[in-house]
Design an enzyme around this catalytic site. Structure first.
Site, PDB file in Angstrom:
ATOM      1  N   GLY A 157       7.769   4.118   3.643  1.00  0.00           N
ATOM      2  CA  GLY A 157       8.391   5.332   4.163  1.00  0.00           C
ATOM      3  C   GLY A 157       9.568   4.978   5.033  1.00  0.00           C
ATOM      4  N   GLY A 158       9.995   5.925   5.870  1.00  0.00           N
ATOM      5  CA  GLY A 158      11.160   5.706   6.705  1.00  0.00           C
ATOM      6  C   GLY A 158      10.960   4.595   7.717  1.00  0.00           C
ATOM      7  N   PHE A 159       9.706   4.351   8.137  1.00  0.00           N
ATOM      8  CA  PHE A 159       9.451   3.324   9.141  1.00  0.00           C
ATOM      9  C   PHE A 159       9.429   1.923   8.562  1.00  0.00           C
ATOM     10  CE2 PHE A 159       5.351   4.838   7.574  1.00  0.00           C
ATOM     11  CZ  PHE A 159       4.834   3.660   7.088  1.00  0.00           C
ATOM     12  N   GLY A 160       9.222   1.801   7.248  1.00  0.00           N
ATOM     13  CA  GLY A 160       9.092   0.478   6.652  1.00  0.00           C
ATOM     14  C   GLY A 160       8.002   0.460   5.595  1.00  0.00           C
ATOM     15  N   ASP A 206       3.016  13.896  14.990  1.00  0.00           N
ATOM     16  CA  ASP A 206       3.231  13.775  13.539  1.00  0.00           C
ATOM     17  C   ASP A 206       1.916  13.943  12.783  1.00  0.00           C
ATOM     18  OD1 ASP A 206       4.947  13.586  11.420  1.00  0.00           O
ATOM     19  OD2 ASP A 206       4.930  11.412  11.331  1.00  0.00           O
ATOM     20  N   LEU A 231       0.826  -1.216   0.000  1.00  0.00           N
ATOM     21  CA  LEU A 231       0.000   0.000   0.000  1.00  0.00           C
ATOM     22  C   LEU A 231       0.854   1.257   0.000  1.00  0.00           C
ATOM     23  CD1 LEU A 231      -2.706  -1.020   2.648  1.00  0.00           C
ATOM     24  CD2 LEU A 231      -2.989  -0.933   0.169  1.00  0.00           C
ATOM     25  N   GLY A 232       1.986   1.224   0.704  1.00  0.00           N
ATOM     26  CA  GLY A 232       2.842   2.400   0.786  1.00  0.00           C
ATOM     27  C   GLY A 232       4.112   2.085   1.546  1.00  0.00           C
ATOM     28  N   VAL A 248       3.812  -0.871   4.357  1.00  0.00           N
ATOM     29  CA  VAL A 248       2.458  -1.230   4.761  1.00  0.00           C
ATOM     30  C   VAL A 248       1.840  -2.075   3.649  1.00  0.00           C
ATOM     31  CG1 VAL A 248       0.158  -0.399   5.370  1.00  0.00           C
ATOM     32  CG2 VAL A 248       2.183   0.830   6.159  1.00  0.00           C
ATOM     33  N   LYS A 292       1.466  -3.167   8.957  1.00  0.00           N
ATOM     34  CA  LYS A 292       2.635  -2.282   8.963  1.00  0.00           C
ATOM     35  C   LYS A 292       3.849  -3.104   9.382  1.00  0.00           C
ATOM     36  CE  LYS A 292       4.373   1.794  11.469  1.00  0.00           C
ATOM     37  NZ  LYS A 292       4.008   2.800  12.491  1.00  0.00           N
TER      38      LYS A 292
END
Length: 658
Positions: A351-354, A467, A348-349, A356, A371
């Site tokens: 980013g910096g966290f990993g 955030d 799905l997407g 999804v 996630k």
């Protein structure tokens, strides 16, 4: 004449099912000429001259099927059922054992041409086993220990739903009057009676077997299962059997079935006699053993090794502290299957966290977002535990609900409600044609505000999100806003002062006091919410590159406000089709939230009051003498820090639809 009529009626009733009564039939042997019309035989299944239905012969790698030709209407009212049948399994060679077994099955189709022989018992293949779309309920009488499916031994009875990993199983046997279990050897070659009963009211399946005509009082297996989710309106009933590297002859001597009632019991003395066994030449046995035994041993070792490797690969060590954390802890293998092994097509997407992933969980079937925190992410175990322990308790319609979590080694996974309309920034900025009118945008604004008010005042502790931004606002199937991603959230007791913390967040949303004090407060969330308000109303990002300089959204809005042309900032996608008073109120409220002084910003309770029309905003907003924003020095503040100064651990990229 009467006697002849009764004889013909009795023979017809007990030998073939009535064409007008498809919910009940009885076969005392299979000799009647009309039997082939009422039964559908496939693969190696055949009816012998003595009236016995033989599913497989003494040949390896066979499957055999027999099903009642017409489908049974299970869901016309209730769908309790009962069946009784007599069967016999005769190994080709007793010393080699039997292979592989026989099942009573209820399936949505009687076509099993793609099913495999051996351990798949003629019901499944390697691609569809375990799929909830199979709609198969079966009771297996297994005579071969298949490690791939977790078989307990080579002589057991199991209840299967859409798979051969039995939901419940037991050693083959029966309970006598003294309540002691007596073993039944399924490979004895002798007739065995079986009773299978399902009560739709209690949702229990009972399985009973016996080597005699007397039915034991206590079932061998009693298992709760709701077949309403498995059965379709019309289903086929019948049997399947298979042989593998070792062969067995599988026989049916009689069969009765009844929907919503008790099936007729069978008497072994009235059923056809089994054929006599043939003695094989000793040399044939020696040759067979010399070929099959080494192959069997090597195959078994290989299966065991593969099984252990698979188990170790998906194993997870649960530490004691994990048992004290809520909410639900999923098994790693569950999430791996739900996301189709974290397949790229389910992404799905990122980013910096990993990353999804979209996933589908069975029983009940629901869509979720998984996630998967990356190993390189700075959001480690500490932040992971914080997110679980805090948001796992949140209950609000405008917050993304955490359903559960999982940890396997360095893999950290969180399971959320799936939001089918994605994130707000995707709809604001990444769509060629805007799909958000003002009414929807205003509803989203109120939803985010309500969620933040709950975090600041409605939860047992004060929660600072830290955030708040468009990419962390997700939209459900009705376009309602849900604030998500609590990986940076900070909690403290109501009335206490928050401590200092490292500077985290996203450029353009950070309150100026963070760089001076390092202390995150609810006012920091209000500041970020102000930026979000301007984004939604203007359709612009907080900072946009325009020529050699960057356009800072808050400066732009203030300049238009001071010029008296504030409506020039409104998003062109809905200009002329919006409530002017609501838009003006949102723009003024955004500027109030962006005050440079923390005490000059409204609380989220005041923000909600403004949005709900309970309180009107005063008209005395002023541009300070210094230029930019009353919010004072925001332009200088932005240019004093470069993106590299910020730890943007929560930035998120949404993939375009394919």
């Amino acid at each position: 004449m009467t006697i002849i009529f009764l004889f013909i009626y009795t023979l017809t009733f007990f030998s073939i099912p009535s064409s007008f009564q498809l919910d009940e039939f009885t076969y005392i042997g299979f000799t009647h000429p009309e039997t082939k019309l009422s039964l559908s035989l496939s693969d190696s299944a055949q009816i012998n001259k003595n009236g016995i239905l033989q599913l497989t012969s003494d040949t390896t790698k066979l499957t055999g099927h027999v099903f009642y030709s017409s489908p049974i209407h299970f869901k016309n009212s209730s769908f309790s059922f009962s069946t009784c049948f007599a069967f016999s399994i005769r190994p080709n060679d007793v010393k080699l054992g039997g292979g592989d077994g026989l099942t009573f099955a209820i399936a949505k189709s009687k076509d099993f041409t793609s099913a495999l022989w051996g351990g798949h018992l003629g019901l499944f293949n390697s691609n569809n086993i375990g799929n909830f779309s199979n709609h198969i309920f079966a009771v297996e009488f297994d005579t071969y220990q298949n490690f791939e499916f977790g078989d307990m031994n080579d002589n057991h009875v199991g209840i299967d739903v859409n798979s051969l990993l039995s939901n419940n199983s037991a050693l083959a046997g029966y309970f006598g009057d003294d309540l002691v279990q007596n073993e039944v050897n399924l490979k004895s070659g002798k007739p065995i009676l079986a009773w299978i009963e399902y009560d739709s009211i209690t949702s229990y399946v009972n399985v009973t077997i016996s080597p005699s005509s007397s039915k034991p009082r206590i079932p061998l297996l009693s298992f709760p299962v709701r077949l309403s989710s498995i059965f379709e309106e019309y289903m086929y009933v019948g049997f399947s059997a298979s042989t593998g590297l070792v062969s067995s002859s599988h026989y049916l001597l009689g069969w009765s079935f009844k929907l919503n009632g008790e099936a007729k019991s069978l008497d072994l003395n009235t059923l056809p006699s089994l054929p006599k066994t043939r003695k094989k030449h000793k040399s044939t046995l020696i040759i067979s053993l010399s070929i099959l035994v080494p192959f069997f041993v090597l195959t078994s070792i290989l299966i065991v090794v593969l099984f252990l490797i698979k188990k170790l690969k998906n194993s997870e060590v649960i530490e004691s502290w994990e048992l004290e954390i809520g909410p639900h802890r999923y098994k790693y293998i569950e999430l791996k299957k739900a996301t189709r092994n974290f397949k790229e097509s389910e992404l799905l997407g990122f980013g910096g966290f990993g990353r999804v992933y979209k996933g589908t969980l069975p029983n009940p079937k629901i869509q979720v977002a998984v996630k998967r925190i990356s190993h390189e992410s700075k959001q480690g175990v500490r932040e992971f535990i914080s997110e679980i322990s805090s948001i796992g308790k949140f209950r609000h319609r405008n917050l993304v609900q955490l359903l559960g979590w999982c940890r396997r080694g360095s893999d950290l996974l969180l399971v959320y409600d799936f939001m089918p309309n994605g994130s707000l920034d995707k709809l604001l900025f990444d769509q060629e044609k805007c799909v958000l009118n003002w009414e929807k945008r205003f509803n989203i604004i109120k939803g985010v505000a309500s969620g933040l008010l709950y975090l600041h005042e409605g939860y047992e502790q004060t929660v600072i999100h830290r955030d708040v931004k468009a990419s962390n606002v997700l939209l459900d199937d009705e376009m309602n806003a849900r604030l998500g991603d609590f990986g940076l959230a900070k909690l403290y007791d109501h009335g206490s002062n928050p401590g200092t913390t490292r500077l985290v967040g996203t450029l353009g949303y950070l309150a100026p006091e963070l760089t001076r004090t390092g202390r995150a407060t609810t006012g920091c969330d209000v500041f970020a919410f102000g930026t979000l308000l301007l984004e939604i109303a203007c359709g612009r990002r907080p900072i946009e590159p325009i020529g050699p300089d960057d356009l800072v959204l808050v400066d732009y809005v203030w300049s238009k406000w001071s010029e008296g042309s504030i409506l020039d900032v409104v998003d062109l996608n809905f200009k002329g089709d919006f409530d002017e008073n609501e838009v003006l109120m949102v723009l003024k409220l955004g500027l109030m939230c962006l005050s440079n002084e923390q005490l000059g910003r409204p609380s989220m309770r005041q923000v909600v009051s403004y949005l709900e029309g309970e309180v009107e905003i005063m008209e005395d907003l002023r541009v300070p003498s210094g230029g930019c924003v009353e919010v004072g020095g925001f332009e200088d503040y932005l240019h004093s820090y470069t993106p590299s100064s910020f730890e943007q651990t929560s930035s998120f990229t949404v993939l375009p639809k394919t």
